[in-house]
Design a protein around this motif. Structure first.
Motif, PDB file in Angstrom:
ATOM      1  N   GLY A 120       0.851  -1.190  -0.172  1.00 41.89           N
ATOM      2  CA  GLY A 120       0.097   0.081  -0.217  1.00 41.89           C
ATOM      3  C   GLY A 120       0.916   1.245  -0.047  1.00 41.89           C
ATOM      4  O   GLY A 120       0.553   2.329  -0.647  1.00 41.89           O
ATOM      5  N   ALA A 121       1.928   1.245   0.673  1.00 42.87           N
ATOM      6  CA  ALA A 121       2.723   2.362   0.869  1.00 42.87           C
ATOM      7  C   ALA A 121       3.399   2.799  -0.722  1.00 42.87           C
ATOM      8  O   ALA A 121       3.674   3.829  -1.093  1.00 42.87           O
ATOM      9  CB  ALA A 121       4.008   2.179   1.577  1.00 42.87           C
ATOM     10  N   VAL A 122       3.809   1.676  -1.378  1.00 44.75           N
ATOM     11  CA  VAL A 122       4.478   1.614  -2.491  1.00 44.75           C
ATOM     12  C   VAL A 122       3.377   2.285  -3.535  1.00 44.75           C
ATOM     13  O   VAL A 122       3.727   3.138  -4.273  1.00 44.75           O
ATOM     14  CB  VAL A 122       5.063   0.243  -3.089  1.00 44.75           C
ATOM     15  N   VAL A 123       2.129   1.867  -3.521  1.00 43.33           N
ATOM     16  CA  VAL A 123       1.109   2.193  -4.371  1.00 43.33           C
ATOM     17  C   VAL A 123       0.837   3.627  -4.089  1.00 43.33           C
ATOM     18  O   VAL A 123       0.745   4.519  -4.994  1.00 43.33           O
ATOM     19  CB  VAL A 123      -0.365   1.333  -4.338  1.00 43.33           C
ATOM     20  N   ALA A 124       0.932   4.042  -2.763  1.00 46.66           N
ATOM     21  CA  ALA A 124       0.563   5.501  -2.524  1.00 46.66           C
ATOM     22  C   ALA A 124       1.612   6.355  -2.787  1.00 46.66           C
ATOM     23  O   ALA A 124       1.407   7.495  -3.329  1.00 46.66           O
ATOM     24  CB  ALA A 124       0.468   5.671  -0.859  1.00 46.66           C
ATOM     25  N   GLY A 125       2.975   6.017  -2.953  1.00 44.56           N
ATOM     26  CA  GLY A 125       4.096   6.654  -3.600  1.00 44.56           C
ATOM     27  C   GLY A 125       3.703   6.991  -4.922  1.00 44.56           C
ATOM     28  O   GLY A 125       3.927   8.187  -5.452  1.00 44.56           O
ATOM     29  N   TYR A 126       3.386   6.083  -5.652  1.00 43.21           N
ATOM     30  CA  TYR A 126       3.156   5.946  -7.017  1.00 43.21           C
ATOM     31  C   TYR A 126       2.105   7.038  -7.546  1.00 43.21           C
ATOM     32  O   TYR A 126       2.136   7.762  -8.393  1.00 43.21           O
ATOM     33  CB  TYR A 126       2.915   4.653  -7.825  1.00 43.21           C
ATOM     34  N   ARG A 127       0.877   6.818  -6.336  1.00 42.25           N
ATOM     35  CA  ARG A 127      -0.176   7.873  -6.704  1.00 42.25           C
ATOM     36  C   ARG A 127       0.136   9.298  -6.631  1.00 42.25           C
ATOM     37  O   ARG A 127      -0.048  10.314  -7.172  1.00 42.25           O
ATOM     38  CB  ARG A 127      -1.420   7.373  -5.693  1.00 42.25           C
ATOM     39  N   ARG A 128       1.032   9.438  -5.657  1.00 48.68           N
ATOM     40  CA  ARG A 128       1.350  10.959  -5.257  1.00 48.68           C
ATOM     41  C   ARG A 128       2.201  11.493  -6.253  1.00 48.68           C
ATOM     42  O   ARG A 128       2.014  12.686  -6.936  1.00 48.68           O
ATOM     43  CB  ARG A 128       2.294  10.991  -3.940  1.00 48.68           C
ATOM     44  N   LYS A 129       3.213  10.662  -6.979  1.00 49.63           N
ATOM     45  CA  LYS A 129       3.809  11.132  -8.149  1.00 49.63           C
ATOM     46  C   LYS A 129       2.889  11.153  -9.526  1.00 49.63           C
ATOM     47  O   LYS A 129       3.049  12.476 -10.244  1.00 49.63           O
ATOM     48  CB  LYS A 129       4.915  10.181  -8.533  1.00 49.63           C
ATOM     49  N   VAL A 130       1.891  10.449  -9.644  1.00 47.61           N
ATOM     50  CA  VAL A 130       1.103  10.398 -10.804  1.00 47.61           C
ATOM     51  C   VAL A 130      -0.044  11.812 -10.595  1.00 47.61           C
ATOM     52  O   VAL A 130       0.020  12.499 -11.687  1.00 47.61           O
ATOM     53  CB  VAL A 130       0.281   9.199 -10.893  1.00 47.61           C
ATOM     54  N   ARG A 131      -0.397  12.151  -9.424  1.00 44.49           N
ATOM     55  CA  ARG A 131      -1.092  13.407  -9.345  1.00 44.49           C
ATOM     56  C   ARG A 131      -0.235  14.660  -9.311  1.00 44.49           C
ATOM     57  O   ARG A 131      -0.757  15.559 -10.058  1.00 44.49           O
ATOM     58  CB  ARG A 131      -1.723  13.244  -7.621  1.00 44.49           C
ATOM     59  N   ALA A 132       1.099  14.832  -9.135  1.00 47.20           N
ATOM     60  CA  ALA A 132       1.889  15.823  -9.088  1.00 47.20           C
ATOM     61  C   ALA A 132       1.862  15.632 -10.593  1.00 47.20           C
ATOM     62  O   ALA A 132       1.975  17.194 -11.267  1.00 47.20           O
ATOM     63  CB  ALA A 132       3.243  15.567  -8.604  1.00 47.20           C
ATOM     64  N   ASN A 133       2.305  14.974 -11.371  1.00 50.91           N
ATOM     65  CA  ASN A 133       2.449  14.975 -12.955  1.00 50.91           C
ATOM     66  C   ASN A 133       1.134  15.472 -13.487  1.00 50.91           C
ATOM     67  O   ASN A 133       1.180  16.308 -14.386  1.00 50.91           O
ATOM     68  CB  ASN A 133       2.571  13.633 -13.634  1.00 50.91           C
ATOM     69  N   HIS A 134      -0.027  14.900 -12.961  1.00 48.58           N
ATOM     70  CA  HIS A 134      -1.423  15.451 -13.658  1.00 48.58           C
ATOM     71  C   HIS A 134      -1.518  16.968 -13.384  1.00 48.58           C
ATOM     72  O   HIS A 134      -1.898  17.504 -14.379  1.00 48.58           O
ATOM     73  CB  HIS A 134      -2.442  14.604 -13.175  1.00 48.58           C
ATOM     74  N   ARG A 135      -1.157  17.413 -12.197  1.00 46.16           N
ATOM     75  CA  ARG A 135      -1.454  18.931 -11.989  1.00 46.16           C
ATOM     76  C   ARG A 135      -0.410  19.699 -12.723  1.00 46.16           C
ATOM     77  O   ARG A 135      -0.836  20.754 -13.449  1.00 46.16           O
ATOM     78  CB  ARG A 135      -0.962  19.106 -10.376  1.00 46.16           C
ATOM     79  N   ARG A 136       0.823  19.145 -12.990  1.00 45.93           N
ATOM     80  CA  ARG A 136       1.888  19.792 -13.777  1.00 45.93           C
ATOM     81  C   ARG A 136       1.404  20.074 -15.208  1.00 45.93           C
ATOM     82  O   ARG A 136       1.395  21.120 -15.929  1.00 45.93           O
ATOM     83  CB  ARG A 136       3.350  19.294 -13.629  1.00 45.93           C
ATOM     84  N   LEU A 137       1.018  18.768 -15.690  1.00 42.88           N
ATOM     85  CA  LEU A 137       0.618  18.704 -17.370  1.00 42.88           C
ATOM     86  C   LEU A 137      -0.784  19.600 -17.582  1.00 42.88           C
ATOM     87  O   LEU A 137      -1.013  19.652 -18.635  1.00 42.88           O
ATOM     88  CB  LEU A 137       0.512  17.296 -17.715  1.00 42.88           C
ATOM     89  N   SER A 138      -1.513  19.628 -16.359  1.00 42.49           N
ATOM     90  CA  SER A 138      -2.954  20.157 -16.621  1.00 42.49           C
ATOM     91  C   SER A 138      -2.778  21.851 -16.742  1.00 42.49           C
ATOM     92  O   SER A 138      -3.777  22.598 -17.255  1.00 42.49           O
ATOM     93  CB  SER A 138      -3.844  19.821 -15.849  1.00 42.49           C
ATOM     94  N   ARG A 139      -1.731  22.233 -16.102  1.00 41.79           N
ATOM     95  CA  ARG A 139      -1.682  24.009 -16.159  1.00 41.79           C
ATOM     96  C   ARG A 139      -1.426  24.397 -17.507  1.00 41.79           C
ATOM     97  O   ARG A 139      -0.978  23.707 -18.288  1.00 41.79           O
ATOM     98  CB  ARG A 139      -0.560  24.093 -15.435  1.00 41.79           C
ATOM     99  N   ALA A 140      -1.877  25.619 -17.704  1.00 37.68           N
ATOM    100  CA  ALA A 140      -1.687  26.249 -19.045  1.00 37.68           C
ATOM    101  C   ALA A 140      -0.291  26.668 -19.134  1.00 37.68           C
ATOM    102  O   ALA A 140       0.367  26.766 -18.321  1.00 37.68           O
ATOM    103  CB  ALA A 140      -2.646  27.695 -18.972  1.00 37.68           C
ATOM    104  N   PRO A 141       0.186  26.424 -20.435  1.00 40.66           N
ATOM    105  CA  PRO A 141       1.582  26.667 -20.914  1.00 40.66           C
ATOM    106  C   PRO A 141       2.026  28.043 -20.236  1.00 40.66           C
ATOM    107  O   PRO A 141       1.130  28.943 -20.369  1.00 40.66           O
ATOM    108  CB  PRO A 141       1.826  26.375 -22.001  1.00 40.66           C
ATOM    109  N   LYS A 142       3.120  28.259 -19.956  1.00 36.74           N
ATOM    110  CA  LYS A 142       3.737  29.676 -19.659  1.00 36.74           C
ATOM    111  C   LYS A 142       3.514  30.423 -20.938  1.00 36.74           C
ATOM    112  O   LYS A 142       3.534  30.337 -22.144  1.00 36.74           O
ATOM    113  CB  LYS A 142       4.889  29.639 -19.270  1.00 36.74           C
ATOM    114  N   GLY A 143       3.003  31.653 -20.525  1.00 34.17           N
ATOM    115  CA  GLY A 143       2.647  32.884 -21.735  1.00 34.17           C
ATOM    116  C   GLY A 143       1.561  32.536 -22.421  1.00 34.17           C
ATOM    117  O   GLY A 143       1.169  33.294 -23.457  1.00 34.17           O
ATOM    118  N   ALA A 144       0.754  31.523 -22.130  1.00 38.41           N
ATOM    119  CA  ALA A 144      -0.689  31.231 -22.984  1.00 38.41           C
ATOM    120  C   ALA A 144      -1.626  32.229 -22.467  1.00 38.41           C
ATOM    121  O   ALA A 144      -1.549  32.612 -21.033  1.00 38.41           O
ATOM    122  CB  ALA A 144      -1.222  29.985 -22.571  1.00 38.41           C
TER     123      ALA A 144
END
Length: 93
Positions: free
Chosen positions: A66-90
């Protein structure tokens, strides 16, 4: 009795759905091409190597599945937030 197994099943299923969303966002970014796509491709590979090493260390030191899965989920959520943001200058709506 089945509580921990149920939670692991739910967390793993959520990880699968969240990862699919990140894969879609990454594919869109890679398809757009350019220097941003190059940076994303390099980031994607290095993140995967680091995440696998971290998971291996967690398992080697006795962490739960469960701790390993939680670690992966944390990283995936961070990537989702980063990739969902509008590009700089948009332009903002």
């Amino acid at each position: 009795m089945f509580g921990p197994w149920w939670k692991l099943g739910v967390d793993t299923t959520l990880l699968a759905f969240e990862a699919q969303a990140v894969i879609g966002l990454r594919l869109a970014k890679l398809a757009a091409g350019g220097s941003a796509a190059q940076v994303e491709a390099q980031r994607m590979v290095s993140e995967k190597v680091l995440a696998a090493g971290e998971a291996a260390m967690q398992i080697a030191t006795g962490a739960s599945t469960g701790a390993v899965v939680a670690g992966y989920r944390r990283k995936v959520r961070a990537n989702h937030r980063r990739l969902s943001r509008a590009p700089k200058g948009a332009a903002k709506p």
